[in-house]
Design an enzyme around this catalytic site. Structure first.
Site, PDB file in Angstrom:
ATOM      1  N   ASP A 228       0.863  -1.178   0.000  1.00 49.94           N
ATOM      2  CA  ASP A 228       0.000   0.000   0.000  1.00 49.94           C
ATOM      3  C   ASP A 228       0.898   1.226   0.000  1.00 49.94           C
ATOM      4  O   ASP A 228       1.885   1.294   0.745  1.00 49.94           O
ATOM      5  CB  ASP A 228      -0.900  -0.022   1.240  1.00 49.94           C
ATOM      6  CG  ASP A 228      -1.852   1.158   1.286  1.00 49.94           C
ATOM      7  OD1 ASP A 228      -1.410   2.271   1.616  1.00 49.94           O
ATOM      8  OD2 ASP A 228      -3.031   0.951   0.986  1.00 49.94           O
ATOM      9  N   ASN A 236      -3.070  13.107  -3.000  1.00 52.39           N
ATOM     10  CA  ASN A 236      -4.276  13.528  -3.720  1.00 52.39           C
ATOM     11  C   ASN A 236      -4.786  14.880  -3.216  1.00 52.39           C
ATOM     12  O   ASN A 236      -5.169  15.746  -4.009  1.00 52.39           O
ATOM     13  CB  ASN A 236      -5.371  12.471  -3.560  1.00 52.39           C
ATOM     14  CG  ASN A 236      -5.191  11.305  -4.527  1.00 52.39           C
ATOM     15  OD1 ASN A 236      -4.596  11.453  -5.578  1.00 52.39           O
ATOM     16  ND2 ASN A 236      -5.694  10.133  -4.146  1.00 52.39           N
ATOM     17  N   HIS A 241      -5.780  14.827  -7.886  1.00 51.91           N
ATOM     18  CA  HIS A 241      -5.915  13.425  -8.317  1.00 51.91           C
ATOM     19  C   HIS A 241      -5.112  13.110  -9.576  1.00 51.91           C
ATOM     20  O   HIS A 241      -4.735  11.944  -9.801  1.00 51.91           O
ATOM     21  CB  HIS A 241      -7.393  13.106  -8.548  1.00 51.91           C
ATOM     22  CG  HIS A 241      -8.181  12.985  -7.280  1.00 51.91           C
ATOM     23  ND1 HIS A 241      -8.184  11.855  -6.493  1.00 51.91           N
ATOM     24  CD2 HIS A 241      -8.978  13.876  -6.632  1.00 51.91           C
ATOM     25  CE1 HIS A 241      -8.966  12.024  -5.439  1.00 51.91           C
ATOM     26  NE2 HIS A 241      -9.456  13.262  -5.492  1.00 51.91           N
ATOM     27  N   ASP A 245      -2.977   9.867  -9.740  1.00 50.30           N
ATOM     28  CA  ASP A 245      -3.080   8.840 -10.787  1.00 50.30           C
ATOM     29  C   ASP A 245      -1.728   8.584 -11.432  1.00 50.30           C
ATOM     30  O   ASP A 245      -1.376   7.435 -11.747  1.00 50.30           O
ATOM     31  CB  ASP A 245      -4.079   9.288 -11.856  1.00 50.30           C
ATOM     32  CG  ASP A 245      -5.510   9.262 -11.353  1.00 50.30           C
ATOM     33  OD1 ASP A 245      -5.756   8.682 -10.271  1.00 50.30           O
ATOM     34  OD2 ASP A 245      -6.393   9.821 -12.046  1.00 50.30           O
ATOM     35  N   GLU A 271      -5.061   2.537  -3.547  1.00 46.95           N
ATOM     36  CA  GLU A 271      -3.605   2.526  -3.690  1.00 46.95           C
ATOM     37  C   GLU A 271      -2.997   1.203  -3.229  1.00 46.95           C
ATOM     38  O   GLU A 271      -1.785   1.105  -3.014  1.00 46.95           O
ATOM     39  CB  GLU A 271      -2.999   3.689  -2.895  1.00 46.95           C
ATOM     40  CG  GLU A 271      -3.169   3.608  -1.393  1.00 46.95           C
ATOM     41  CD  GLU A 271      -4.471   4.213  -0.897  1.00 46.95           C
ATOM     42  OE1 GLU A 271      -4.535   4.542   0.296  1.00 46.95           O
ATOM     43  OE2 GLU A 271      -5.411   4.374  -1.700  1.00 46.95           O
TER      44      GLU A 271
END
Length: 346
Positions: A228, A236, A241, A245, A271
Site C-alpha cells: 500500500d 491527492n 488526483h 493517478d 492505492e
C-alpha cells in the site's frame, strides 16, 4: 473328293489397272463422302462427284489442283493442316489425318475429316501419287464443340463458384478473426484495471483460486505479496488526483517490470496492490518485497514528493483456505502501515 480349283482372281477383280482403280473408288465412295486423287508430278487433283456435292459446288466446278484445296480451308485451320500435311509429304510423319473446316459454295463452313496415303512411287522411292477421302463430320463435330462449350461454361461457373466460396471463406475468416480479437480485447479489458493497465481484482481472484487448487494437489511453494502506498491521501489532497493517478501508474509500471511473466500482479483497490508468486517460498518473496520497496521511491523522480510503500508477505499453508490466507495478508499489511515503508512477514 476331287479338289476344286479356286476361281481366278482376274475373274473377280478385273485384270486392268483401270478396273482395279474403279473398284478402289467404289470402296472409297462407300466409306467416304468425297475422294481426291493427287498426281504429284503434274499437281493435278481429281475429285469425285461426292466431294463437289458435299460442298455444294457443281461437279468439276473448281480448278483441279492443290491450290483449290488450300483455298477452301478455313483460315483458322489452315496453318495446322498445312504443317501436318507437309510433315507427311516430307516423311516426318507416318500418316496424314486431319479434321478441319472447308468453305462451301454458299460461304458457310463444313467440318470434314480428311485422310490420305501415298499409293504410287517412282524408281527412287519418291511418292508420285496420293489418294485421300473426305468425310462429312459436321454434325458430330458441332455436337462435340457444343458439348465442349458447355463444359467450358461449366468449368468457368465452377471457377467462379470456387472463387466466390474462397472469397466468402476469407471474409468469414477475417470476420471471425476480428470477432476473436474483439472478444480477446473485451476479455482483457474486463480483467484489466483501466488506469494502471495491470490486472484488476476480478482477474487476480480467479488466478489465485487456480493457484490455490494447484497448491492443494501438489504442494508447490506459493507466496503472495501485498503493498500500500504510504500517505497516498495526502498526495491527492495536496497535489490533486491527476498527480495521484500519475503516481499509481508509475508504481504499477515499476513493480510489473520487476516481476516474472508467470506472476499475477493486480490493483487490489485504491492505492493497494497485490501479487501472486507461483513457485516462490516465503524467504524468496521477502527478498522480492525488499527490492520492490527500494524501487517504489524511484518509480517517477518527477513527482513532487517521493513515494514509499508498506508491504506484507505470506506463503500458502496446507489446510488454509483462500479467505484465511487473504485475511492473514491483510492483517500483516495493517501492521506494516503502522510503521510505514517496511515489510511484514505473516
Amino acid at each position: 473328293m476331287e479338289k476344286l480349283d479356286p476361281e481366278p482372281l482376274d475373274h473377280c477383280y478385273g485384270t486392268t489397272l483401270e478396273e482395279v482403280e474403279r473398284t478402289l473408288r467404289f470402296a472409297l465412295d462407300i466409306v467416304s463422302d468425297g475422294i481426291w486423287d493427287w498426281n504429284i508430278r503434274t499437281n493435278h487433283v481429281k475429285r469425285s462427284p461426292g466431294w463437289y456435292s458435299m460442298l455444294g459446288y457443281p461437279q468439276d466446278g473448281l480448278p483441279e489442283d492443290v491450290d483449290t484445296w488450300k483455298s477452301v480451308i478455313h483460315p483458322g485451320d489452315y496453318e495446322r493442316v498445312m504443317r501436318n500435311f507437309q510433315a507427311y509429304v516430307s516423311g516426318e510423319s507416318q500418316i496424314y489425318a486431319e479434321d478441319y473446316r472447308c468453305r462451301c459454295r454458299d460461304g458457310s463452313y463444313l467440318w470434314v475429316s480428311d485422310h490420305g496415303r501415298f499409293v504410287e512411287f517412282d524408281e527412287d522411292g519418291r511418292p508420285t501419287r496420293m489418294i485421300g477421302a473426305h468425310r462429312d463430320i459436321h454434325r458430330r463435330k458441332m455436337a462435340s464443340l457444343e458439348l465442349q462449350r458447355k463444359n467450358e461454361e461449366l468449368l468457368a461457373l465452377n471457377r467462379r463458384l470456387e472463387s466466390l466460396v474462397a472469397e466468402r471463406t476469407e471474409e468469414l475468416r477475417r470476420t471471425n478473426e476480428a470477432l476473436a480479437q474483439q472478444v480477446a480485447t473485451a476479455m482483457r479489458l474486463s480483467e484489466t484495471d483501466p488506469l494502471t493497465q495491470v490486472s484488476n481484482r476480478r482477474h487476480f481472484e480467479r488466478a489465485l483460486h487456480g493457484e490455490w487448487q494447484r497448491f492443494q494437489r501438489h504442494g508447490h511453494a506459493t507466496a503472495l505479496l501485498m503493498f500500500d502506498l504510504d500517505h497516498f491521501k495526502r498526495i491527492n489532497d495536496q497535489y490533486g488526483h491527476q498527480i495521484g493517478d500519475r503516481a499509481l501508474v508509475a508504481v504499477s509500471r515499476a513493480v510489473r517490470g520487476a516481476l516474472r511473466e508467470e506472476d499475477c500482479f493486480a490493483r487490489w483497490g485504491g492505492e493497494e496492490f497485490i501479487a501472486l508468486l507461483p513457485e516462490t517460498d516465503l524467504e524468496s518473496a521477502l527478498r522480492l518485497a525488499e527490492r520492490l520497496r527500494q524501487r517504489v521511491p524511484q518509480a517517477d523522480p518527477g513527482l513532487p514528493r517521493a513515494l514509499t510503500a508498506s508491504f506484507s508477505v505470506a506463503a500458502m499453508q496446507a489446510g488454509e483456505g483462500i479467505e484465511s490466507l487473504l485475511k492473514r495478508l491483510d492483517d500483516g499489511l495493517y501492521r506494516a502501515k503502522l510503521r510505514r515503508d517496511c515489510i511484514e512477514a505473516c
